[in-house]
Design an enzyme around this catalytic site. Sequence first.
Site, PDB file in Angstrom:
ATOM      1  N   ARG A 160       0.844  -1.210   0.000  1.00 25.78           N
ATOM      2  CA  ARG A 160       0.000   0.000   0.000  1.00 25.78           C
ATOM      3  C   ARG A 160       0.871   1.250   0.000  1.00 25.78           C
ATOM      4  NH1 ARG A 160      -5.142   2.066   1.626  1.00 25.78           N
ATOM      5  NH2 ARG A 160      -5.086   3.640   3.262  1.00 25.78           N
ATOM      6  N   HIS A 207      -8.076   7.878   2.856  1.00 25.10           N
ATOM      7  CA  HIS A 207      -7.649   8.676   4.004  1.00 25.10           C
ATOM      8  C   HIS A 207      -8.679   9.763   4.290  1.00 25.10           C
ATOM      9  CE1 HIS A 207      -3.088   7.681   3.358  1.00 25.10           C
ATOM     10  NE2 HIS A 207      -3.721   6.751   4.037  1.00 25.10           N
ATOM     11  N   TYR A 233       3.656  10.817   1.886  1.00 24.41           N
ATOM     12  CA  TYR A 233       4.265  10.231   0.689  1.00 24.41           C
ATOM     13  C   TYR A 233       5.020  11.272  -0.137  1.00 24.41           C
ATOM     14  CZ  TYR A 233       1.499   6.277   2.073  1.00 24.41           C
ATOM     15  OH  TYR A 233       0.962   5.253   2.803  1.00 24.41           O
TER      16      TYR A 233
END
Length: 297
Positions: free
Chosen positions: A246, A269, A278
């Site tokens: 993921r 999210h 990220y």
Amino acid sequence: MDWTTTINGFRHYLQLERAMSANTIDAYLDDVAKLRQFAEPLNLSPSAVTPANLQDFLAWINGFGLSAYSQARILSGIKTFYLFLSLEYGLLENPTALIQAPRLGRKIPDILNITEIDQLIGAIDLSTPEGMRNKAMLEVLYGCGLRVSELVGLKVSNLFLDVEFIKVEGKGSKERLVPIGSHAAKYLRIYLNDVRIHQPVKRGSEDFVFLNRRGAPLTRVMVFIIVKDLAKVIGLKKKISPHTFRHSFASHLVEGGADLRAVQEMLGHESITTTEIYTHVDRDYLQSVITQYHPRA
């Protein structure tokens, strides 16, 4: 106000009013159980716990070597418990109100590069029905960025492969549509049409996509074991889990220039702040490029 009654009420509150997943509910109840374990020898009921007692409790759990993240998560569960007591029992003084969680740094998740992902999936023995299942499973895990709980709970009735979408049930039983690429869809079709169709299915499990040899849904633990075993086969030194796929899915999208809001939607999210981690992975990559290639680095 005793521990047993309030904890039972808390469970029902999380299930019915907050609609949390079973795993999240178990985690919250475990948090409160830790506080109960600390408080009962001191003859403290839930309403008798003071801020000073909670500070001692945090010092107590710190003595077990728990990370700051684990301590913060436990405190979050206890704060939710006292919010419930305020709502349900009219508790006037909330002992958690002024308690601050340990400071947390933003941990950059471990990810796999595409070569490592190809090596892991390439190590699967496709001569067995389980191997074909595992290939489809990991292609979906990486191709859609699912949580492991979403993967094992995936339903045949929620596959819309003709339009390349799947519907998954995320945290708090919230459903979302996730695009599935042609590569993952291809191997999912092969598994469904060539393997699963010939497998006996346990009653009540007919709609689950990924089944074990007994025809029951795969467990989260089994997926962990499959990933760990593949890592051993290729001699991968990184410490990985199904969640690493993921993280890799999200990181590769961000590195490729994907819109952060789109990535947030695909991952499910609630806050874009969670997704923003990220971008830090991408910055680390850019920094390494400068260090390696710039003459003044």
